[in-house]
Design an enzyme around this catalytic site. Sequence first.
Site, PDB file in Angstrom:
ATOM      1  CG  ASP A  50      -9.331  51.620 -17.238  1.00  0.00           C
ATOM      2  OD1 ASP A  50      -8.369  51.308 -16.289  1.00  0.00           O
ATOM      3  OD2 ASP A  50     -10.292  50.627 -16.939  1.00  0.00           O
ATOM      4  CE  LYS A  85      -8.296  47.826 -18.301  1.00  0.00           C
ATOM      5  NZ  LYS A  85      -8.825  47.233 -16.922  1.00  0.00           N
TER       6      LYS A  85
END
Length: 305
Positions: free
Chosen positions: A145, A11
């Site tokens: 996350d 990410k």
Amino acid sequence: MTTATVRVPAKINLCLGVGPVRGDGFHPLATVYQAVDLHDEVRASRRDDESITVAMHSELDVWAEAADVPEDEDNLAVRAARALQRATGTTTGVDLAIRKAIPVAGGMAGGSADAAAALVACNEVWGLGLSKHDLEPVAASLGSDVPFLLHGGNAVGGGRGETVSPVLARGRYHWVFATAAEGLSTAAVYARFDELSTDVPAPEIADGLLTALRAGDARALGEHLSNDLTEAALSLRPELEDTLDIGREAGAYGAILSGSGPTCLFLVEDEQHGLDVAIALGSASTCADVIQSTGPVPGARLVTG
Ligand code: ATP
């Protein structure tokens, strides 16, 4: 199915707004995540007993830190499998094999990615039949996350990053990543942020960034990239400023640190523009490696049985 392989992306944060530290030690975040085409792979093989094992494989000699990834209960993929076992009362175990391509301690959530992949792979080999939505609470308990990496794409992250909602976006974005030879500890960067910051306001996402995403306008998006951890990370690793400057001078639309760093992100128009920026960065003594990538891509998903 006794074996399952899951591919999971890294990410990046197009913006990372960080608020004042909360009572529980976490920081409130206002972020827009994008999953990018740089993947780890986690293979899960069901065991007859309750044990969970992990083996790491990396083709990336330059990332010396890969050697520091624990191959025991501290590995985030093992923690994920263990948490899913507990949450569902599963009594079978699993052997996990991780092929690493995401830089370790690079601010790209590689450990969280492996945790998300392990949840999806174990769900499969243990025959649990859970949806990604069902896996979200376990994912959130593992790290901020992890829920985003189950889903991928573009998403707004709130809370401490674990509450995600999809964001309206158009287009495919081209990136250049400059990795550093030595990782940066996320905890150390947040600690520095707390030392440096006084009167930190509640974090917000700039309207201009969401407008640029909706329009698929890379140049406008480049102008709105932001990261509140920049000052803290640069104070720990000042030479990263040189890396960012080289990319800017080579014409990148935007240049920021990825998460808590030290990976630097450069937004470019297309592959050719990316090549120009990558060549300029290739000569920087502060870069260990330069990678061209695109986003958004889907989150953790099964690739083979
Ligand atoms: P963050 O998600 O906090 O931004 P990061 O992307 O900077 O983290 P990671 O690659 O996720 O960093 O790794 C952080 C630390 O987690 C590593 O130093 C490593 O010791 C530990 N770790 C545990 N399991 C894993 C894993 N499967 N992959 C990578 N690191 C792991």
